[in-house]
Motif scaffolding. Structure first.
Motif, PDB file in Angstrom:
ATOM      1  N   ASN A   1       1.161  -1.168  -0.113  1.00 49.04           N
ATOM      2  CA  ASN A   1       0.230  -0.012   0.166  1.00 49.04           C
ATOM      3  C   ASN A   1       0.775   1.331  -0.101  1.00 49.04           C
ATOM      4  O   ASN A   1       0.400   2.336  -0.034  1.00 49.04           O
TER       5      ASN A   1
ATOM      6  N   SER B   1     -12.323   1.942   0.468  1.00 53.03           N
ATOM      7  CA  SER B   1     -11.222   2.461   1.154  1.00 53.03           C
ATOM      8  C   SER B   1      -9.853   1.639   1.054  1.00 53.03           C
ATOM      9  O   SER B   1      -8.897   2.197   0.574  1.00 53.03           O
ATOM     10  N   SER B   2     -10.158   0.460   0.848  1.00 55.07           N
ATOM     11  CA  SER B   2      -8.957  -0.429   0.558  1.00 55.07           C
ATOM     12  C   SER B   2      -8.292  -0.052  -0.839  1.00 55.07           C
ATOM     13  O   SER B   2      -7.306   0.005  -1.053  1.00 55.07           O
TER      14      SER B   2
ATOM     15  N   ASP C   1      -6.247   2.871  -0.992  1.00 55.67           N
ATOM     16  CA  ASP C   1      -5.011   2.668  -0.477  1.00 55.67           C
ATOM     17  C   ASP C   1      -4.281   2.427  -1.771  1.00 55.67           C
ATOM     18  O   ASP C   1      -2.771   2.484  -1.653  1.00 55.67           O
TER      19      ASP C   1
ATOM     20  N   ARG D   1      -3.133  12.191  -1.304  1.00 55.23           N
ATOM     21  CA  ARG D   1      -3.430  12.053  -0.188  1.00 55.23           C
ATOM     22  C   ARG D   1      -4.784  12.740   0.292  1.00 55.23           C
ATOM     23  O   ARG D   1      -5.620  12.107   0.818  1.00 55.23           O
TER      24      ARG D   1
ATOM     25  N   LYS E   1      -8.118  11.334  -1.455  1.00 54.54           N
ATOM     26  CA  LYS E   1      -8.563  10.200  -0.899  1.00 54.54           C
ATOM     27  C   LYS E   1      -9.272  10.295   0.364  1.00 54.54           C
ATOM     28  O   LYS E   1     -10.123   9.814   0.686  1.00 54.54           O
TER      29      LYS E   1
END
Length: 416
Positions: free
Chosen positions: A267, A304-305, A308, A341, A344
């Motif tokens: 990740n 959400s994953s 990442d 960042r 997201k």
């Protein structure tokens, strides 16, 4: 008298030098530095004045003054840091040292070329270190034969030097010598061996992990050799697609108060950028009535994953659908944004606002996703590379061949 620049004493600029046409005393140099400060103080006054005249209808004068003040303060700080004024002030207290200060002219181009050579040599050494690691990893993996029954004890970064109630080393946590090292910020490290970190949500002795750890032991020698050839190196590591992370020099990892280490090398930005090509992604989330409760919670976590795994070179948007199309961020309809960042994190906040109701019209959602990708690609923005649609749902009632035939066949430019 003309004074062009000051350079602070460092490994590159070996001495304080000043351009001159006549002898300069300490007092004159200090006065000159004061003039620099005065100039920037005047600048902090003039900038907001000029902006207030020409940008009065665009920006608030107070805001421009704030910018000018910040700019002036920054320049003042930089001039004080690199002009050597503080050193001059100290020297001026000792009159007997006045004769030791001289003014010299420097060749700026020569300084730049010298710096360029040093940087080139530094990057060459780093590149060679990486090349040796890549070659060693490829060779070790090529020579290894997968063995699902393989048993192998390795140094787990979390378990090293841990003992049970009887004082015996725990499994995968043998005695591992650690000594403080100034080069590594006085952390206790082992310069002879690396350690292996496995994400908390993975089994330490999974056959895929054990096999990967086994063949990657060949990297230990390369790690050590690299550090001996280039002592300026700090951390060296290898991230596996299986999830384990080999780090040199060996150092003990400590979990949080819940006993968890969330780190997963797959990740990390450096891994994502190396393992994948830049891509434009539209994520479709089913929020029909069948997604109520735990299914919607799992869907949020899945999205959400997925976020990442996206890096700064990727672009994305998230669309929730039932009988209607709902952009998770309404202000970004019909476009994609960079997966940095901040973006997201912003989209994650909006995921909590999703709720399930109605029926799911996936065909409309797919049409919207294909349209966004096609229109965005034609602008020349985005990754200008791979495109993908990711679907998060509890099931689809049909194949939607008509949508794929219209937008994605026969070239199949968009992956699904």
């Amino acid at each position: 008298m003309r004074v062009l620049c000051f350079f602070k004493n460092s490994s590159i600029f070996k001495k304080i030098v000043y351009t001159h046409t006549s002898h300069i005393t300490h007092k004159q140099l200090l006065d000159f530095h004061g003039s620099i400060i005065s100039f920037f103080e005047i600048l902090t006054f003039l900038v907001p004045f000029l902006y207030s005249r020409y940008l009065r209808n665009v920006l608030l004068v107070s805001r421009v003054k704030l910018w000018a003040s910040a700019f002036g303060g920054e320049i003042k700080s930089i001039s004080a840091k690199y002009s050597g004024s503080q050193l001059l002030q100290k020297v001026s207290k000792y009159k007997e040292l006045e004769k030791s200060v001289r003014v010299e002219e420097i060749d700026g181009m020569k300084v730049v070329k010298n710096l360029s050579k040093k940087m080139e040599e530094m990057f060459r050494k780093k590149k060679e270190a990486i090349r040796r690691l890549v070659e060693a990893a490829e060779e070790a993996h090529l020579q290894h034969e997968e063995n699902p029954e393989l048993q192998y004890e390795y140094f787990n970064a979390v378990l090293i030097n841990n003992v049970d109630e009887e004082g015996n080393n725990v499994e995968l946590g043998g005695e591992f010598v650690l000594e403080p090292n100034e080069h590594f910020n006085n952390l206790s490290v082992n310069l002879s061996l690396s350690v292996v970190q496995v994400p908390t949500n993975m089994y330490n002795k999974d056959p895929a992990i054990v096999n990967g750890v086994y063949w990657s032991e060949a990297l230990n020698k390369v790690f050590v050799d690299n550090f001996e050839k280039d002592p300026s190196l700090i951390w060296q590591y290898f991230g596996s697609a299986k999830g384990f992370f080999r780090q040199y020099p060996g150092v003990k990892w400590h979990p949080d108060e819940h006993g968890v280490i969330a780190f997963d090398c797959r990740n990390r930005k450096w891994y994502i950028q190396a393992a994948t090509s830049p891509k434009d992604v539209v994520i479709l989330v089913d929020v029909s009535g069948s997604m109520k409760g735990l299914r919607l919670t799992i869907a949020r976590q899945t999205v959400s994953s997925i976020l990442d795994t996206l890096g700064d070179d990727d672009f994305f948007n998230i669309i929730a659908y039932n009988q209607e199309i709902h952009y998770v961020e309404p202000c970004l309809n019909g476009t994609l944004v960079r997966a940095d960042r901040n973006n997201k994190a912003h989209f994650r906040e909006h995921l909590d606002k999703l709720f399930a109701k109605g029926i799911g019209l996936l065909g409309d959602a797919l049409t919207e996703a294909f349209t966004i990708l096609n229109d965005f690609n034609q602008t020349g923005h985005g990754s200008v590379c791979s495109q993908a649609i990711m679907l998060v749902t509890d099931g689809a009632t049909q194949m939607y061949d008509d949508v794929f035939a219209k937008f994605n066949w026969p070239d199949r430019k968009v992956r699904n």
